[in-house]
Write an enzyme that holds these catalytic residues in place. Structure first.
Site, PDB file in Angstrom:
ATOM      1  CG  HIS A 195      23.386   7.528   9.819  1.00 33.98           C
ATOM      2  ND1 HIS A 195      23.444   6.958   8.570  1.00 33.98           N
ATOM      3  CD2 HIS A 195      23.146   8.851   9.617  1.00 33.98           C
ATOM      4  CE1 HIS A 195      23.230   7.888   7.651  1.00 33.98           C
ATOM      5  NE2 HIS A 195      23.044   9.050   8.268  1.00 33.98           N
TER       6      HIS A 195
ATOM      7  CD  GLU B 163      24.586   3.736   7.754  1.00 38.06           C
ATOM      8  OE1 GLU B 163      25.721   4.151   8.020  1.00 38.06           O
ATOM      9  OE2 GLU B 163      23.575   4.467   7.732  1.00 38.06           O
TER      10      GLU B 163
HETATM   11  P1  NAI Z   1      26.434  19.478  -0.203  1.00 36.31           P
HETATM   12  O1  NAI Z   1      25.737  19.047  -1.441  1.00 36.31           O
HETATM   13  O2  NAI Z   1      26.155  20.850   0.334  1.00 36.31           O
HETATM   14  O3  NAI Z   1      28.025  19.357  -0.390  1.00 36.31           O
HETATM   15  C1  NAI Z   1      28.649  18.247  -0.926  1.00 36.31           C
HETATM   16  C2  NAI Z   1      29.950  18.727  -1.557  1.00 36.31           C
HETATM   17  O4  NAI Z   1      30.699  17.577  -1.968  1.00 36.31           O
HETATM   18  C3  NAI Z   1      29.740  19.592  -2.807  1.00 36.31           C
HETATM   19  O5  NAI Z   1      30.480  20.792  -2.689  1.00 36.31           O
HETATM   20  C4  NAI Z   1      30.259  18.727  -3.956  1.00 36.31           C
HETATM   21  O6  NAI Z   1      30.829  19.495  -5.012  1.00 36.31           O
HETATM   22  C5  NAI Z   1      31.288  17.882  -3.232  1.00 36.31           C
HETATM   23  N1  NAI Z   1      31.613  16.642  -3.919  1.00 36.31           N
HETATM   24  C6  NAI Z   1      30.811  15.851  -4.688  1.00 36.31           C
HETATM   25  N2  NAI Z   1      31.504  14.785  -5.130  1.00 36.31           N
HETATM   26  C7  NAI Z   1      32.768  14.911  -4.637  1.00 36.31           C
HETATM   27  C8  NAI Z   1      33.947  14.130  -4.750  1.00 36.31           C
HETATM   28  N3  NAI Z   1      33.961  12.984  -5.468  1.00 36.31           N
HETATM   29  N4  NAI Z   1      35.069  14.557  -4.133  1.00 36.31           N
HETATM   30  C9  NAI Z   1      35.075  15.703  -3.413  1.00 36.31           C
HETATM   31  N5  NAI Z   1      33.969  16.483  -3.265  1.00 36.31           N
HETATM   32  C10 NAI Z   1      32.841  16.089  -3.868  1.00 36.31           C
HETATM   33  O7  NAI Z   1      26.096  18.370   0.878  1.00 36.31           O
HETATM   34  P2  NAI Z   1      26.145  18.509   2.465  1.00 36.31           P
HETATM   35  O8  NAI Z   1      24.849  19.011   2.964  1.00 36.31           O
HETATM   36  O9  NAI Z   1      27.391  19.187   2.866  1.00 36.31           O
HETATM   37  O10 NAI Z   1      26.215  16.952   2.880  1.00 36.31           O
HETATM   38  C11 NAI Z   1      27.311  16.138   2.530  1.00 36.31           C
HETATM   39  C12 NAI Z   1      26.969  14.700   2.795  1.00 36.31           C
HETATM   40  O11 NAI Z   1      26.855  14.474   4.192  1.00 36.31           O
HETATM   41  C13 NAI Z   1      25.582  14.254   2.271  1.00 36.31           C
HETATM   42  O12 NAI Z   1      25.627  13.904   0.895  1.00 36.31           O
HETATM   43  C14 NAI Z   1      25.261  13.077   3.130  1.00 36.31           C
HETATM   44  O13 NAI Z   1      25.735  11.908   2.507  1.00 36.31           O
HETATM   45  C15 NAI Z   1      26.060  13.341   4.421  1.00 36.31           C
HETATM   46  N6  NAI Z   1      25.174  13.570   5.567  1.00 36.31           N
HETATM   47  C16 NAI Z   1      25.335  12.776   6.670  1.00 36.31           C
HETATM   48  C17 NAI Z   1      24.537  12.946   7.783  1.00 36.31           C
HETATM   49  C18 NAI Z   1      24.712  12.112   9.007  1.00 36.31           C
HETATM   50  O14 NAI Z   1      23.851  12.148   9.897  1.00 36.31           O
HETATM   51  N7  NAI Z   1      25.801  11.372   9.135  1.00 36.31           N
HETATM   52  C19 NAI Z   1      23.466  13.946   7.789  1.00 36.31           C
HETATM   53  C20 NAI Z   1      23.425  14.780   6.609  1.00 36.31           C
HETATM   54  C21 NAI Z   1      24.239  14.573   5.525  1.00 36.31           C
END
Ligand code: NAI
Length: 335
Positions: A294, A262
Site C-alpha cells: 500500500h 491487509e
Molecule cells: P475517483 O472517485 O476519481 O474515480 C473512481 C472512478 O471509479 C469513478 O469514475 C467511478 O465512476 C468509477 N467506479 C465506481 N464504481 C465502479 C465500478 N463498480 N466499476 C467501474 N468503475 C467504477 O477516485 P480516484 O481518486 O481515481 O481513486 C480510485 C481509488 O483508488 C480510490 O477509491 C481508492 O480506493 C484507490 N486509491 C489507492 C491508493 C493507494 O495508495 N493504493 C491511493 C489513493 C486511492
C-alpha cells in the site's frame, strides 16, 4: 484545532511539521481501533489513514469522547461506517485528489515489474545467475489495456498507457470520463473488457458493487495469460479466485499494492513474526506476483498535498467555512 493523528509514521510527521499552521497536533503511532480509541478522548479532531478502523463502535466512541471531525488523510472512505456517521453527526473530511499521478505511476510500475519480471531478474543477478531463461515479457505497444474506473487515477493511467506506451486502451466505468473519451479511450461493458484486455488495471473505489469484481466468473472470461494490476482496494479482487487463476496459468501475472486482508499486516515491520495469513503466503509463493504494501500514494509531492489539504480541511471546519472536501453521508453510503 487539537488533533489526534493516528497511525503516524515518520514521513507523516515530517510532512505535517513542514507546514506552517495553527493546529495543535499530537502524533500517535498506534493504529486507530476499538482498543486505542480512548487516546482520542478530548480531541475535537481525529486524523486517520486508510487502514485505521472506523466502524460503528469506533465512531460512537469518538463522538462520546468529544470528537467533532474525522479528517481522513486518504482518498478512499470505504472503511468508514457512514450509518454511524449519520447517527452521531460526526463530520468527515478527506483528501480526494492529492496526487492521482502518484498512484497511476505506481500502477504502471507494477505492470512493468510483472511484465518484465524485474524482482525475479534482480534476485537472479544478485545471486550471480545471469540466465535469461523464463524472463521474456511482452511489448506493451499495441496491446489492449483495460481500465476499470476512469476517475482521477484511472484517467492518468489511461493517458500514460495510451500516449506513452501506445497501447489500445479500453475502459469500463458507469460514468465515462469525457477527458478519456477525448483521448480515444473506448468504453465497453465489463464483460467485454474482461474478454479483450491483455492487461487489466483496477482504479474503482471499493463499494458493494465492486466487491470481488474480479471473481472466478470474471477470471473465466479473461484472456489466458492476462496481467492484473490492483492499486484500488484489496477486496475488489477475490484473492482465493485469483490464486486459482494463477495456479492454472489463466492469469499470467499479478501486481498488487493492496490486499483484501491487509489491515492486520501492512504498514509495520513484521519480519520477526510468523506469517499466519495463508492466502497472503500463497501469493508470496508465485514468481509472477509482485506485491507492494500500500505504497502507491507514497511520493514526496503526494505527502505534501495530503498534509496541506488535511490542514486546510481542519481550518475550514474550525472557522465554519464551507469545506469542499467534506463527505456528507448520502442515503446510499449510510445503507
Ligand atoms: P475517483 O472517485 O476519481 O474515480 C473512481 C472512478 O471509479 C469513478 O469514475 C467511478 O465512476 C468509477 N467506479 C465506481 N464504481 C465502479 C465500478 N463498480 N466499476 C467501474 N468503475 C467504477 O477516485 P480516484 O481518486 O481515481 O481513486 C480510485 C481509488 O483508488 C480510490 O477509491 C481508492 O480506493 C484507490 N486509491 C489507492 C491508493 C493507494 O495508495 N493504493 C491511493 C489513493 C486511492
Amino acid at each position: 484545532m487539537k488533533v489526534a493523528l493516528f497511525s503516524t509514521k515518520p514521513y507523516d510527521r515530517e510532512s505535517f511539521e513542514a507546514i506552517d499552521h495553527s493546529h495543535e497536533i499530537d502524533f500517535f503511532p498506534r493504529r486507530l481501533t476499538e482498543d486505542s480509541v480512548h487516546l482520542a478522548r478530548g480531541y475535537p479532531a481525529v486524523c486517520a489513514f486508510a487502514n485505521d478502523v472506523l466502524d460503528a463502535p469506533v465512531i460512537h466512541a469518538l463522538r462520546e469522547g468529544g470528537t467533532e471531525v474525522l479528517a481522513l488523510r486518504c482518498a478512499g472512505c470505504n472503511h468508514v461506517d457512514f450509518d454511524a456517521v449519520a447517527e452521531t453527526g460526526l463530520r468527515v473530511v478527506h483528501v480526494p485528489a492529492y496526487s492521482p499521478n502518484a498512484v497511476a505511476e505506481h500502477a504502471v510500475a507494477l505492470m512493468m515489474a510483472v511484465n518484465r519480471q524485474i524482482p525475479r531478474a534482480t534476485a537472479r543477478v544478485r545471486m550471480g545467475n545471469y540466465s535469461l531463461h523464463g524472463l521474456a515479457g511482452f511489448d506493451v505497444v499495441g496491446k489492449t489495456v483495460g481500465v476499470i474506473g476512469t476517475g482521477k487515477i484511472g484517467a492518468v493511467f489511461a493517458r500514460i498507457l495510451k500516449q506513452g506506451f501506445g497501447a489500445h486502451v479500453i475502459a469500463h466505468d458507469p460514468f465515462p470520463n469525457p477527458s478519456c473519451k477525448a483521448m480515444g479511450v473506448e468504453y465497453v461493458s465489463r464483460d467485454t473488457l474482461f474478454e479483450q484486455a491483455d492487461v487489466i488495471s483496477l482504479h474503482c473505489p471499493l463499494t458493494e458493487e465492486s466487491h470481488h469484481l474480479v471473481d472466478s466468473g470474471a477470471i473465466g472470461r479473461m484472456k489466458p495469460g492476462v496481467v492484473i494490476v490492483n492499486t484500488s482496494r484489496g477486496a475488489v479482487i477475490d484473492t482465493a479466485a485469483v490464486i486459482d487463476g494463477l495456479k492454472s496459468g489463466r492469469i499470467g501475472g499479478l501486481g498488487i499494492d493492496v490486499y483484501e486482508h491487509e489491515g492486520p499486516l501492512y504498514f509495520e515491520d513484521r519480519s520477526d513474526e510468523i506469517l499466519t495469513d495463508d492466502l497472503f503466503a500463497r501469493l508470496l509463493g508465485f514468481h509472477n506476483v509482485v506485491i507492494t504494501g500500500h505504497q502507491a500514494f507514497l511520493t514526496h509531492e503526494a505527502l505534501e498535498q495530503i498534509a496541506s489539504q488535511t490542514l486546510q480541511n481542519l481550518t475550514c471546519i474550525e472557522t465554519g467555512t464551507a469545506c469542499e472536501r467534506e463527505i456528507i453521508p448520502t442515503d446510499e453510503q449510510a445503507d
